[in-house]
Design an enzyme around this catalytic site. Structure first.
Site, mmCIF file in Angstrom:
data_model
loop_
_atom_site.group_PDB
_atom_site.id
_atom_site.type_symbol
_atom_site.label_atom_id
_atom_site.label_comp_id
_atom_site.label_asym_id
_atom_site.label_seq_id
_atom_site.Cartn_x
_atom_site.Cartn_y
_atom_site.Cartn_z
ATOM 1 N N ASP A 205 26.834 -13.173 -36.973
ATOM 2 C CA ASP A 205 26.274 -14.446 -37.419
ATOM 3 C C ASP A 205 26.807 -14.767 -38.817
ATOM 4 O O ASP A 205 26.714 -13.941 -39.731
ATOM 5 C CB ASP A 205 24.747 -14.388 -37.447
ATOM 6 C CG ASP A 205 24.120 -15.745 -37.725
ATOM 7 O OD1 ASP A 205 23.878 -16.484 -36.763
ATOM 8 O OD2 ASP A 205 23.893 -16.059 -38.909
ATOM 9 N N ASN A 213 27.883 -26.644 -44.222
ATOM 10 C CA ASN A 213 27.787 -28.016 -43.716
ATOM 11 C C ASN A 213 27.207 -28.973 -44.752
ATOM 12 O O ASN A 213 27.659 -30.114 -44.888
ATOM 13 C CB ASN A 213 26.934 -28.045 -42.446
ATOM 14 C CG ASN A 213 27.642 -27.460 -41.246
ATOM 15 O OD1 ASN A 213 28.860 -27.575 -41.111
ATOM 16 N ND2 ASN A 213 26.885 -26.823 -40.357
ATOM 17 N N HIS A 218 30.449 -31.354 -42.061
ATOM 18 C CA HIS A 218 30.525 -30.674 -40.765
ATOM 19 C C HIS A 218 31.963 -30.384 -40.339
ATOM 20 O O HIS A 218 32.199 -29.443 -39.569
ATOM 21 C CB HIS A 218 29.810 -31.509 -39.696
ATOM 22 C CG HIS A 218 28.322 -31.457 -39.796
ATOM 23 N ND1 HIS A 218 27.599 -32.276 -40.625
ATOM 24 C CD2 HIS A 218 27.411 -30.642 -39.190
ATOM 25 C CE1 HIS A 218 26.312 -31.997 -40.523
ATOM 26 N NE2 HIS A 218 26.166 -31.011 -39.663
ATOM 27 N N ASP A 222 33.319 -26.856 -39.020
ATOM 28 C CA ASP A 222 34.192 -26.605 -37.865
ATOM 29 C C ASP A 222 35.368 -25.722 -38.247
ATOM 30 O O ASP A 222 35.776 -24.833 -37.492
ATOM 31 C CB ASP A 222 34.702 -27.921 -37.292
ATOM 32 C CG ASP A 222 33.610 -28.723 -36.603
ATOM 33 O OD1 ASP A 222 32.530 -28.157 -36.352
ATOM 34 O OD2 ASP A 222 33.840 -29.913 -36.313
ATOM 35 N N GLU A 249 26.630 -20.739 -34.937
ATOM 36 C CA GLU A 249 27.512 -19.899 -35.760
ATOM 37 C C GLU A 249 27.454 -18.430 -35.354
ATOM 38 O O GLU A 249 27.819 -17.551 -36.130
ATOM 39 C CB GLU A 249 27.150 -20.041 -37.238
ATOM 40 C CG GLU A 249 25.757 -19.553 -37.616
ATOM 41 C CD GLU A 249 24.685 -20.615 -37.515
ATOM 42 O OE1 GLU A 249 23.686 -20.505 -38.254
ATOM 43 O OE2 GLU A 249 24.838 -21.555 -36.704
#
Length: 329
Positions: A205, A213, A218, A222, A249
């Site tokens: 994680d 973000n 965002h 990505d 994630e």
């Protein structure tokens, strides 16, 4: 119109469903027709048309009963062949049918042949088995579009491979997706049972991903997901291991046949690689870290996929509580 040969009174079945014949009551004529159909069904002739090979698979007892049409020569099928190679294929619909108690169908191929394989679960008094119906459809496939009617066999195989890739790929990272985990993890767990081997999974994680973000947007998030996927993939050294995006994630690494020490070493290598990585986006640079939960089993046959994921998740969140950018096992 379908005619039943040598039936008393010249009994016939016509498309409208009426029965024609002289001197025989309708009820008796219907019974005679049903009896003839039952005889045809019980002869087994119809099943030779439906199936080239029929298998009854008993995963619990690791047994397979196979009936093969005498006119068929069929070898090298990649479907649930653990009884021959002591393993199961990656895309095992029989195992999925067994677990979900639902019928599944897939198209498979071997060299110049294309097969349709149907896996039907059936509950006996004390256990569940799977009935496999395998049919060679190489020369009997039809496509709805006329422009595809002349497609060559190689094109069909490429189409099957491409559909499988699309079904199991995460569009952002290009890695396997959650559906692949659902399909593949039960197969690897079954293999661990059959081979009496260890299996390890690692839950990964990304730390403080929401902050990425919020601070960079965002699109930057990505970019981070792509970078993490690339770094984790580059850190895998064993050909049997695979990695998939679990969701958001989170990523899952599966290591069939790997013990705890091997899995810990792999997770640590991944952690250090991510710690050293630099994300470049829109003229800015920043670093990321990730937390790891490692769980290993020596399967005895009683484990479920849900248990594996639960234990790995517990280890992951322990790593989060203990400061992040660390491994717990």
């Amino acid at each position: 119109m379908v005619e039943l040969e040598r039936c008393p009174g010249d009994v016939k079945v016509v498309s409208c469903g009426r029965i024609m014949g002289s001197g025989i009551p309708t009820r008796i004529r219907r019974w005679m027709m049903d009896d003839d159909i039952n005889a045809y069904l019980s002869s087994g002739a119809i099943f030779n048309k439906i199936s080239d090979i029929t298998r009854v698979v008993d995963p619990l007892r690791k047994r397979v009963i196979e009936h093969k049409n005498k006119e068929v020569s069929m070898d090298g099928i990649h479907c649930f062949d653990f009884w021959g190679k002591n393993k199961v294929c990656d895309n095992c619909i029989s195992m999925r049918a067994y677990n979900d108690n639902t019928t599944y169908v897939k198209i498979e191929y071997s060299e110049d042949k294309t097969y349709m394989i149907t896996a039907v679960p059936h509950d006996l008094s004390d256990r569940r088995v799977v009935i496999e119906i395998i049919k060679d459809i190489t020369s009997s496939m039809f496509f709805g579009s006329a422009e595809n009617a002349g497609i060559e066999q190689a094109g069909v195989h490429a189409l099957i491979d491409n559909l499988n890739r699309l079904a199991f790929s995460d569009p952002l990272t290009g890695m396997y997706n959650r559906r692949y985990i659902i399909e593949k993890l039960p197969v690897d767990l079954l293999n661990a049972v059959l081979l009496s081997k260890e299996m390890s999974i690692i839950m990964v994680d990304i730390d403080f991903f929401k902050a990425v973000n919020d601070n960079y947007g965002h699109l930057a998030g990505d970019q981070v997901l792509k970078k993490v996927a690339e770094t984790l993939s580059d850190s895998m050294k064993r050909g049997s291991d695979w990695i998939a995006r679990y969701g958001g994630e989170e990523f899952l690494v599966c290591m069939p046949g790997a013990g705890l020490e091997t899995a810990k070493a792999t997770a640590e290598y991944m952690r250090k690689s991510l710690e050293k990585s630099v994300i470049q986006f829109d003229g800015k640079e920043f670093s990321i870290t990730a937390s790891f939960g490692v769980y290993c089993i020596k399967s005895t046959g009683g484990e479920k996929v849900e248990d594996l994921l639960k234990h790995a998740d517990e280890k992951l969140y322990l790593a989060k509580r203990n400061g992040r950018n660390r491994i717990e096992y």
